[in-house]
Design an enzyme around this catalytic site. Structure first.
Site, short mmCIF file in Angstrom:
data_model
loop_
_atom_site.label_atom_id
_atom_site.label_comp_id
_atom_site.label_asym_id
_atom_site.label_seq_id
_atom_site.Cartn_x
_atom_site.Cartn_y
_atom_site.Cartn_z
N THR A 1 0.87 -1.19 0.00
CA THR A 1 0.00 0.00 0.00
C THR A 1 0.91 1.23 0.00
OG1 THR A 1 -0.22 -0.18 2.40
CG2 THR A 1 -2.00 -1.07 1.08
N LYS B 1 4.12 -7.18 3.37
CA LYS B 1 3.87 -5.75 3.25
C LYS B 1 3.64 -5.19 4.65
CE LYS B 1 0.74 -3.45 3.31
NZ LYS B 1 -0.36 -2.69 3.99
N THR C 1 -2.01 -4.31 10.32
CA THR C 1 -1.93 -4.11 8.87
C THR C 1 -0.64 -4.61 8.27
OG1 THR C 1 -3.34 -2.22 9.06
CG2 THR C 1 -2.38 -2.57 6.92
N GLU D 1 5.94 4.57 7.55
CA GLU D 1 5.64 5.79 6.79
C GLU D 1 6.51 6.95 7.24
OE1 GLU D 1 1.44 6.53 6.88
OE2 GLU D 1 1.03 4.62 5.91
#
Lengths: 428, 428
Positions: free
Chosen positions: A156, A182, A193, A279
């Protein structure tokens, strides 16, 4: 024994008899968004799933199959939309993904596992997905390029693809474990996630396969933290098709230990890759706790430190703030004696002692700068209470994280076509 | 009854017989950094302390006095340096702060409570502190200006002073509770780096005073979160000198309930002020959970949502991302049925329904913008499982937070003179 287990370049197709494909089917704007993994022979398989109370439709599908003891042949994964909080329609969509994949590959739907990752609360544009599955299936192949395509399609906000393989020998037979994963964004201990798919040609009983995976996950994927939430979609799937031709492993002897060590090596590698790709992260931070009374204590402490916003921000600000580390340890609920703590940081050849027997060493700023300038910084804590150890991985908290995470739903995920789908009004 | 309890402008000197002073003594560069609170009569007192395993020296000092059942007359507080992780020397410094304050005011050291807030792991420049106490004590007064000076002196990165008072009548006697608090940065449920001092002229038994405080803190200060760490220094102190002249409260009757409600009103006001002043915050976020099976469940859910980085970042990005809220609820470990959830947001007169009976309402962006543009946004979650409720307060996570928190140790805290103090080499 560890010397005989090798980490190699590889991916989900590295083990014998596995094929994969990854395509752009329109869910995302440009990047690949659908992956299929296929095994030439039926697989025993094991899994760990998210502990979130709210579980996405594909998690429920796979859990049911695992409990039923079904063998499996394939995995289908989409990115962009998580198919979570989507009610009965979401469950129907997961079923259609399995049915379409099964039809393309000549399998039963119950032989297909499903995973989704992306935005919560949005319906899958199911026709786009089933059409995409049909378009993707013909490209299944065992090349390394195909592995890379699949690894890209499951990402993602990840800034790079995560895949690797390990190899070792049992009875002269070469055993391979290939994997893709991922992470990035919303990554936290209890597997938030985070998707990881591992395919091996080892021949082993299912209960032992599950045991090995269940031992490895708490030491690896559950020890990473980018932020504080667990997601509704996380899972690790481990498929074993037996094509290596080794004598079936039926007990926890030496061969089983090879699997355990191989899995740890592979999963640690992928977990660190995920942590370093949080991130906006500019640094990988590794926290090693030793001298704890129990493994549970050591893990709790390491995870609490790596999950602390204040610790993460210190590293972004290049501040060796051991006070925040100690405060985070204290907030974990684990009892320890501050007067026995040794705490240091290191990166590359630079080492920065900060506490010795609970006494502060005030180091010169030049040395501090040298350690903190590294892109991989280690925090080493020794408690002097026992023999147990644990390691956790995370990253710093940066401006870029806030930008990327804040814009996630609007920018990174869905194509216009996917976003235009149903969802006006009521979803159930 | 609540109508008779009034929140008024006021501070730590609002109740009869309390005086305070706040001065700049050189620990910080410019802002006031030492506060003294004095009661003309001995006080019964109650307290709650940090649950962090590592406790700063002043926390240990006060805990010992509370356990000994000592009455108290004064509080001395310094900011800039937390006197935490400072070993025996730190304990000696706390004792010297109490002794010096006692000498100035004609008290016993055991009648003086101590608090510190600021950087961990740094020694107090104790001569600067004791000299400062002597310079501050002559300025003790009961004016509102003095209350403001004290309230300023206990702040660290706070951008505004937090103080208030409540009043109600018992048997025709006016009862006042005056308070000052500090928060900002490192603020989290279990009272992290949060100081609150409450002074009342109520006449009440110590055990009941403690009971009222212990009931109020979990509903108020423990329901705020700016980031995820608990500090080593947090405390709430409640002093009662009896000067209002009411008949001593000796049971949990109507008079006791006035105190409970008054404390809740005062502490909720201060807790919200702390939450809205989180480092770099641009919004106060209030999470109200209703329809939970138990108060414990409701609190856990509300706190988990308000502590989620992802939820906090959504608000900074003006994204009504209910998926992240539901994921945070699910990660709390509380069991609930997603299909029964009602979830909405509101601010001012704007209301944004997002989930009804677990079904998503996709609202128009104009309405979403109107709600998210507010500086006070409410998240309302109804579970449909029972009758229990809880409310938590926090703020969004912004670029500014990372800047302020990252530079905290270097910029916000110590003066050059204070930073130049001991600490070269070893501390214990």
């Amino acid at each position: 024994m560890a010397g005989q287990i090798e980490l190699i370049q590889g991916g989900i197709t590295s083990a014998n008899g596995f094929q994969s494909a990854g395509m752009h089917i329109g869910l995302r704007r440009k990047r690949k968004d659908l992956a299929i993994v296929f095994s030439e022979k039926p697989c025993d398989w094991a899994a760990t799933f998210t502990t979130n109370t709210v579980k996405a439709a594909p998690v429920l599908w796979n859990k049911d199959l695992l409990e039923a003891g079904a063998k499996t042949r394939a995995i289908v994964v989409n990115s962009a939309i998580a198919n979570s909080c989507t009610g009965l329609a979401g469950q129907q969509h997961t079923k259609e993904m399995a049915e379409t994949t099964a039809a393309c590959l000549g399998l039963q739907p119950s032989e297909v596992l499903v995973a989704s990752t992306g935005v919560i609360g949005v319906h899958l544009p199911i026709k786009m997905v089933t059409t995409g599955i049909k378009a993707t299936a013909p490209f299944l192949s065992s090349t390394f390029e195909s592995a890379g395509n699949a690894a890209e399609a499951i990402t993602t906000t990840d800034s790079f693809v995560k895949q690797a393989a390990v190899q070792f020998k049992i009875d002269g037979k070469l055993i391979t474990l290939g994997a893709m994963a991922k992470g990035s964004g919303m990554v936290h201990p209890n597997m938030a996630t985070m998707l990881s798919f591992i395919a091996t040609d080892l021949n082993i009983e299912q209960t032992l396969l599950q045991k090995a995976l269940s031992q490895s996950v708490p030491k690896t994927y559950n020890m990473i933290s980018v932020d504080g939430d667990s997601s509704t979609n996380d899972m690790v799937l481990l498929l074993a098709n037996g094509l290596a031709g080794n004598k079936r492993i039926c007990d926890e002897g030496e061969e089983f230990q090879y699997l355990v060590e191989g899995l740890d090596l592979l999963n640690t590698h992928l977990a660190k890759a995920i942590a370093s790709d949080g991130e906006g992260a500019s640094k990988l931070i590794e926290v090693s706790v030793s001298g704890a009374k129990s493994v549970e204590d050591a893990r709790k402490l390491a995870r609490h430190v790596i999950s602390s916003n204040l610790v993460k921000i210190s590293f972004f600000a290049n501040d060796a703030n051991w006070g925040r580390i100690v405060a985070a340890m204290g907030a974990s609920g684990v009892e320890f004696d501050f007067d026995k703590i040794e705490l240091s940081m290191s990166s590359g050849h630079s080492h920065l002692p900060l506490l010795v027997d609970g006494m502060a060493y005030w180091t010169d700023e030049k040395n501090e700068r040298a350690v903190l300038a590294g892109t991989e910084v280690k925090i080493l804590v020794h408690l002097g209470e026992g023999d147990s150890t644990a390691t956790a991985w995370g990253c710093d908290l940066t401006h870029d994280y806030i930008d990327k995470s804040g814009k996630y739903r609007r920018v990174h995920s869905m194509s216009r076509a996917a976003a235009a789908e149903p969802v006006k009004g009521v979803v159930a």
